[in-house]
Motif scaffolding. Sequence first.
Motif, PDB file in Angstrom:
ATOM      1  N   ASN A 248       0.838  -1.193   0.000  1.00 56.20           N
ATOM      2  CA  ASN A 248       0.000   0.000   0.000  1.00 56.20           C
ATOM      3  C   ASN A 248       0.880   1.254   0.000  1.00 56.20           C
ATOM      4  O   ASN A 248       1.697   1.425   0.901  1.00 56.20           O
ATOM      5  N   PRO A 249       0.723   2.148  -0.972  1.00 55.83           N
ATOM      6  CA  PRO A 249       1.546   3.357  -0.997  1.00 55.83           C
ATOM      7  C   PRO A 249       1.382   4.249   0.231  1.00 55.83           C
ATOM      8  O   PRO A 249       2.257   5.083   0.512  1.00 55.83           O
TER       9      PRO A 249
ATOM     10  N   THR B 280      -4.694   5.120  -5.344  1.00 56.26           N
ATOM     11  CA  THR B 280      -4.942   5.368  -6.755  1.00 56.26           C
ATOM     12  C   THR B 280      -3.708   5.020  -7.576  1.00 56.26           C
ATOM     13  O   THR B 280      -2.628   4.751  -7.030  1.00 56.26           O
ATOM     14  N   GLU B 281      -3.866   5.068  -8.893  1.00 55.51           N
ATOM     15  CA  GLU B 281      -2.710   4.855  -9.762  1.00 55.51           C
ATOM     16  C   GLU B 281      -1.664   5.941  -9.550  1.00 55.51           C
ATOM     17  O   GLU B 281      -0.455   5.676  -9.630  1.00 55.51           O
ATOM     18  N   ALA B 282      -2.115   7.147  -9.239  1.00 57.72           N
ATOM     19  CA  ALA B 282      -1.165   8.231  -8.965  1.00 57.72           C
ATOM     20  C   ALA B 282      -0.378   7.955  -7.684  1.00 57.72           C
ATOM     21  O   ALA B 282       0.825   8.245  -7.602  1.00 57.72           O
ATOM     22  N   ASP B 283      -1.050   7.371  -6.679  1.00 58.41           N
ATOM     23  CA  ASP B 283      -0.355   7.000  -5.446  1.00 58.41           C
ATOM     24  C   ASP B 283       0.719   5.952  -5.737  1.00 58.41           C
ATOM     25  O   ASP B 283       1.837   6.024  -5.210  1.00 58.41           O
TER      26      ASP B 283
ATOM     27  N   ALA C 214       2.238   5.429  -8.582  1.00 58.76           N
ATOM     28  CA  ALA C 214       3.315   6.061  -9.338  1.00 58.76           C
ATOM     29  C   ALA C 214       4.251   6.834  -8.403  1.00 58.76           C
ATOM     30  O   ALA C 214       5.479   6.804  -8.563  1.00 58.76           O
ATOM     31  N   ALA C 215       3.676   7.517  -7.416  1.00 58.54           N
ATOM     32  CA  ALA C 215       4.503   8.246  -6.447  1.00 58.54           C
ATOM     33  C   ALA C 215       5.354   7.279  -5.639  1.00 58.54           C
ATOM     34  O   ALA C 215       6.510   7.580  -5.310  1.00 58.54           O
TER      35      ALA C 215
ATOM     36  N   PRO D  12      14.499  -2.067  -3.984  1.00 61.56           N
ATOM     37  CA  PRO D  12      13.061  -2.248  -4.160  1.00 61.56           C
ATOM     38  C   PRO D  12      12.734  -3.168  -5.335  1.00 61.56           C
ATOM     39  O   PRO D  12      13.537  -3.285  -6.277  1.00 61.56           O
ATOM     40  N   PRO D  13      11.553  -3.811  -5.297  1.00 61.83           N
ATOM     41  CA  PRO D  13      11.189  -4.712  -6.393  1.00 61.83           C
ATOM     42  C   PRO D  13      10.875  -3.980  -7.677  1.00 61.83           C
ATOM     43  O   PRO D  13      11.080  -4.498  -8.776  1.00 61.83           O
ATOM     44  N   LEU D  14      10.349  -2.761  -7.571  1.00 60.97           N
ATOM     45  CA  LEU D  14      10.060  -1.912  -8.715  1.00 60.97           C
ATOM     46  C   LEU D  14      10.439  -0.483  -8.360  1.00 60.97           C
ATOM     47  O   LEU D  14      10.235  -0.051  -7.218  1.00 60.97           O
ATOM     48  N   ALA D  15      10.974   0.245  -9.317  1.00 56.95           N
ATOM     49  CA  ALA D  15      11.308   1.649  -9.099  1.00 56.95           C
ATOM     50  C   ALA D  15      11.230   2.365 -10.447  1.00 56.95           C
ATOM     51  O   ALA D  15      11.261   1.734 -11.511  1.00 56.95           O
ATOM     52  N   SER D  16      11.114   3.691 -10.402  1.00 55.48           N
ATOM     53  CA  SER D  16      11.046   4.446 -11.644  1.00 55.48           C
ATOM     54  C   SER D  16      11.838   5.729 -11.509  1.00 55.48           C
ATOM     55  O   SER D  16      12.122   6.197 -10.396  1.00 55.48           O
ATOM     56  N   TRP D  17      12.211   6.262 -12.670  1.00 58.50           N
ATOM     57  CA  TRP D  17      12.939   7.528 -12.738  1.00 58.50           C
ATOM     58  C   TRP D  17      12.321   8.403 -13.810  1.00 58.50           C
ATOM     59  O   TRP D  17      11.704   7.896 -14.754  1.00 58.50           O
TER      60      TRP D  17
END
Length: 297
Positions: A126-127, A248-251, A253-254, A291-296
């Motif tokens: 949960n974000p 949410t999807e925005a959460d 993504a954050a 982390p298992p997933l991350a973004s830049w």
Amino acid sequence: MSEQFDQRKAQAAAWFGALRDDIVAAFEALEDSQQTGPLALRPPGRFEVSETRRRAGDGSDAGGGVMSVMRGGRVFEKVGVNVSTVHGELGKPARAAMAARKDFPGMERDPRFWASGISLVAHMQNPHTPAVHLNTRMFWTPHGWWFGGGTDLNPCLPYDEDTAAFHATLKMHCDRHDPDYYPRFKAWADEYFFVPHRGRARGVGGIFFDDHDTGDWEADFAFVQDVGRAFLPAFLPLVERRRDLAWTEADRAAQIAHRGLYAEYNLIYDRGIKFGLATGHDIEAIMMSMPPLASWP
């Protein structure tokens, strides 16, 4: 003195192992108790446990530990709780760094070391539920010993009341030993867990200390134990408070963007990862915190 420290090493290693057992049991109990939300339909997460080994430069055994990792749970997306006890000789760069930090010129003549500790990083489903880190360790050389470690909270969606509660629990446990510890180690954490190239902290802080040696091993060990004891009462109530909130999807993504910041810090600045890589410890155990997933951007 050598025999005395053999006993103290055994005490410290046993404590880190016992703390690991308590945390693993508490985290699996959280998984069992998650009965709402879409992820409650999956089986409760369980830790996969494997042995880690360290090899010296000549290939001889140099200690090891236990790596416990849970992936894809109801509450935890990925969490690792590792313990290790390693020994050997520090390489030349590590000797120089150690001598500079601890005023140990004898490291050049006798570079033996022994280290034991626990390392934990939790990335949540949960974000709204914060990621968290814990590490405590004892380090020994023939020239001296010390304790180090700390814990810090890393929410992608911060809540002021969660930050306040986390810090209040840490302060209460620090104050049992010295009223100066919490403000000093909080300030140290604020400095240590700062990401210079981003110009921001990686989370909302906690405590951090290193080279901790007051000259009273028993008192210092008691403090390190209380840092470990503070972790579950500081963190579990936050999980209970946030784990059922809708996101949410925005959460999301954050959350994975914040994990990118966490990954940058660990790979560039984290002292524990640098030490593990420099001393040849198990690479999977060293990188457990990622982390298992991350973004830049």
